[in-house]
Design a protein around this motif. Structure first.
Motif, PDB file in Angstrom:
ATOM      1  N   SER A 111      70.478 -12.172  40.505  1.00 14.96           N
ATOM      2  CA  SER A 111      71.904 -12.232  40.805  1.00 14.96           C
ATOM      3  C   SER A 111      72.470 -10.820  40.816  1.00 14.96           C
ATOM      4  N   THR A 112      73.308 -10.543  41.813  1.00 18.49           N
ATOM      5  CA  THR A 112      74.005  -9.267  41.909  1.00 18.49           C
ATOM      6  C   THR A 112      75.497  -9.564  41.937  1.00 18.49           C
ATOM      7  N   ASN A 113      76.201  -9.118  40.901  1.00 18.53           N
ATOM      8  CA  ASN A 113      77.637  -9.356  40.795  1.00 18.53           C
ATOM      9  C   ASN A 113      78.365  -8.026  40.935  1.00 18.53           C
ATOM     10  N   ILE A 114      79.219  -7.932  41.961  1.00 22.02           N
ATOM     11  CA  ILE A 114      79.937  -6.690  42.231  1.00 22.02           C
ATOM     12  C   ILE A 114      81.436  -6.946  42.083  1.00 22.02           C
ATOM     13  N   VAL A 115      82.075  -6.151  41.221  1.00 21.19           N
ATOM     14  CA  VAL A 115      83.521  -6.204  41.036  1.00 21.19           C
ATOM     15  C   VAL A 115      84.017  -4.763  41.038  1.00 21.19           C
ATOM     16  N   ASN A 116      85.001  -4.530  41.895  1.00 19.50           N
ATOM     17  CA  ASN A 116      85.523  -3.171  42.072  1.00 19.50           C
ATOM     18  C   ASN A 116      84.370  -2.246  42.435  1.00 19.50           C
ATOM     19  N   SER A 117      84.164  -1.177  41.679  1.00 22.09           N
ATOM     20  CA  SER A 117      83.080  -0.250  42.005  1.00 22.09           C
ATOM     21  C   SER A 117      81.921  -0.381  41.019  1.00 22.09           C
ATOM     22  N   ASP A 118      81.847  -1.527  40.337  1.00 24.58           N
ATOM     23  CA  ASP A 118      80.794  -1.758  39.355  1.00 24.58           C
ATOM     24  C   ASP A 118      79.925  -2.937  39.781  1.00 24.58           C
ATOM     25  N   ALA A 119      78.658  -2.876  39.389  1.00 23.88           N
ATOM     26  CA  ALA A 119      77.726  -3.958  39.692  1.00 23.88           C
ATOM     27  C   ALA A 119      76.933  -4.303  38.438  1.00 23.88           C
ATOM     28  N   THR A 120      76.645  -5.578  38.280  1.00 28.22           N
ATOM     29  CA  THR A 120      75.744  -6.068  37.238  1.00 28.22           C
ATOM     30  C   THR A 120      74.653  -6.846  37.958  1.00 28.22           C
ATOM     31  N   VAL A 121      73.410  -6.456  37.717  1.00 27.64           N
ATOM     32  CA  VAL A 121      72.289  -7.052  38.429  1.00 27.64           C
ATOM     33  C   VAL A 121      71.274  -7.587  37.426  1.00 27.64           C
ATOM     34  N   TYR A 122      70.953  -8.866  37.575  1.00 23.18           N
ATOM     35  CA  TYR A 122      69.980  -9.546  36.734  1.00 23.18           C
ATOM     36  C   TYR A 122      68.700  -9.695  37.541  1.00 23.18           C
ATOM     37  N   GLY A 123      67.545  -9.369  36.933  1.00 23.41           N
ATOM     38  CA  GLY A 123      66.325  -9.516  37.707  1.00 23.41           C
ATOM     39  C   GLY A 123      65.053  -9.221  36.962  1.00 23.41           C
ATOM     40  N   ASP A 124      63.967  -9.234  37.732  1.00 22.99           N
ATOM     41  CA  ASP A 124      62.629  -8.961  37.236  1.00 22.99           C
ATOM     42  C   ASP A 124      62.115  -7.738  37.992  1.00 22.99           C
ATOM     43  N   TYR A 125      61.688  -6.723  37.261  1.00 22.66           N
ATOM     44  CA  TYR A 125      61.337  -5.441  37.872  1.00 22.66           C
ATOM     45  C   TYR A 125      59.976  -4.968  37.377  1.00 22.66           C
ATOM     46  N   TRP A 126      59.280  -4.273  38.265  1.00 25.87           N
ATOM     47  CA  TRP A 126      57.969  -3.712  37.950  1.00 25.87           C
ATOM     48  C   TRP A 126      57.931  -2.243  38.341  1.00 25.87           C
ATOM     49  N   VAL A 127      57.176  -1.487  37.600  1.00 32.55           N
ATOM     50  CA  VAL A 127      56.851  -0.099  37.944  1.00 32.55           C
ATOM     51  C   VAL A 127      55.333  -0.050  37.994  1.00 32.55           C
ATOM     52  N   GLU A 128      54.786   0.330  39.160  1.00 33.54           N
ATOM     53  CA  GLU A 128      53.332   0.377  39.307  1.00 33.54           C
ATOM     54  C   GLU A 128      52.910   1.713  39.908  1.00 33.54           C
ATOM     55  N   GLY A 145      51.064   0.577  34.943  1.00 34.79           N
ATOM     56  CA  GLY A 145      52.366   0.020  35.275  1.00 34.79           C
ATOM     57  C   GLY A 145      52.777  -1.039  34.283  1.00 34.79           C
ATOM     58  N   GLY A 146      53.962  -1.580  34.511  1.00 36.92           N
ATOM     59  CA  GLY A 146      54.456  -2.598  33.612  1.00 36.92           C
ATOM     60  C   GLY A 146      55.629  -3.361  34.184  1.00 36.92           C
ATOM     61  N   ASN A 147      55.948  -4.441  33.486  1.00 38.75           N
ATOM     62  CA  ASN A 147      57.020  -5.349  33.864  1.00 38.75           C
ATOM     63  C   ASN A 147      58.260  -5.049  33.029  1.00 38.75           C
ATOM     64  N   TYR A 148      59.424  -4.993  33.687  1.00 40.68           N
ATOM     65  CA  TYR A 148      60.686  -4.673  33.024  1.00 40.68           C
ATOM     66  C   TYR A 148      61.783  -5.624  33.488  1.00 40.68           C
ATOM     67  N   PRO A 149      61.773  -6.863  32.993  1.00 41.23           N
ATOM     68  CA  PRO A 149      62.869  -7.762  33.330  1.00 41.23           C
ATOM     69  C   PRO A 149      64.127  -7.296  32.612  1.00 41.23           C
ATOM     70  N   GLY A 150      65.286  -7.605  33.175  1.00 46.37           N
ATOM     71  CA  GLY A 150      66.490  -7.220  32.464  1.00 46.37           C
ATOM     72  C   GLY A 150      67.734  -7.208  33.313  1.00 46.37           C
ATOM     73  N   VAL A 151      68.743  -6.526  32.771  1.00 44.20           N
ATOM     74  CA  VAL A 151      70.062  -6.467  33.392  1.00 44.20           C
ATOM     75  C   VAL A 151      70.466  -5.008  33.568  1.00 44.20           C
ATOM     76  N   PHE A 152      70.776  -4.656  34.816  1.00 39.17           N
ATOM     77  CA  PHE A 152      71.257  -3.319  35.152  1.00 39.17           C
ATOM     78  C   PHE A 152      72.771  -3.337  35.283  1.00 39.17           C
ATOM     79  N   LYS A 153      73.412  -2.295  34.781  1.00 38.03           N
ATOM     80  CA  LYS A 153      74.846  -2.036  35.013  1.00 38.03           C
ATOM     81  C   LYS A 153      74.885  -0.780  35.871  1.00 38.03           C
ATOM     82  N   LEU A 154      75.660  -0.838  36.961  1.00 39.66           N
ATOM     83  CA  LEU A 154      75.769   0.290  37.870  1.00 39.66           C
ATOM     84  C   LEU A 154      77.231   0.549  38.197  1.00 39.66           C
ATOM     85  N   THR A 155      77.511   1.752  38.651  1.00 39.37           N
ATOM     86  CA  THR A 155      78.856   2.089  39.104  1.00 39.37           C
ATOM     87  C   THR A 155      78.748   3.117  40.223  1.00 39.37           C
TER      88      THR A 155
END
Length: 191
Positions: A69-86, A100-110
């Motif tokens: 899920s990507t939720n954008i309000v004003n100039s901010d975003a909150t993104v929920y997901g499953d991420y990998w670095v390989e 590499g590894g798995n990094y599930p979580g929640v990102f806050k962006l602006t």
């Protein structure tokens, strides 16, 4: 007529006052037109530059994103997901998995002062026995979607293969497959 004018002006002023008071209590959200590709780019850069540096150097570091899920309000975003670095070394036409590894979580962006999306925070579930409870708390209403994706090996392989193929194409690599130790190589789509 003068009383009527005074009465009309009085009613008009009361209406303006009521409207002003009503609008003062409203919160408006100004939406900035944020392209989700800018969000993905910022998350990818974070994964490579911040998390990728925790690993030994390899020829390439490829992030894999699966946003639930990507939720954008004003100039901010909150993104929920499953991420990998390989990380891979390039051997002939093959990306050989190194680490590499798995990094599930929640990102806050602006959006920063330059107009670029940047990551301001990343939270991941606890490791070990507290994982499930912390993941439920962190993902909230998106937990079921996260859990379903996490349990779907076929979907994860498709997302991973697509991410690797896009990286190979974007970087002009002469690579046709990737290989995990102990497994058969996986051919990359040519599209």
């Amino acid at each position: 007529m003068t009383n009527m004018k005074k009465r009309f002006i009085s009613i008009l002023l009361m209406a303006v006052l009521a409207l002003t008071l009503g609008l003062a209590g409203c919160k408006t959200e100004t939406k900035v037109n944020i392209d989700t590709s800018a969000v993905d780019k910022a998350i990818s850069e974070y994964l490579v530059n911040e998390i990728g540096k925790q690993y030994e150097k390899a020829d390439v570091c490829i992030p894999t994103l699966h946003n639930i899920s990507t939720n954008i309000v004003n100039s901010d975003a909150t993104v929920y997901g499953d991420y990998w670095v390989e990380n891979y070394d390039i051997k002939d036409d093959t990306l050989e998995f190194v680490s590499g590894g798995n990094y599930p979580g929640v990102f806050k962006l602006t959006v920063n002062e330059k107009g670029d999306m940047i990551v301001t925070d990343f939270q991941s579930p606890e490791d070990g026995e507290g994982y499930a409870d912390s993941a439920k708390k962190l993902f909230g209403k998106y937990y079921e979607d996260f859990a379903a994706y996490s349990a779907d090996d076929k979907a994860k392989k498709e997302v991973r293969t697509k991410a690797i193929a896009e990286y190979v194409k974007a970087n002009g690599l002469k690579v046709t497959q990737y290989h995990d130790y102990g497994w058969d190589p996986v051919a990359l789509p040519t599209k």
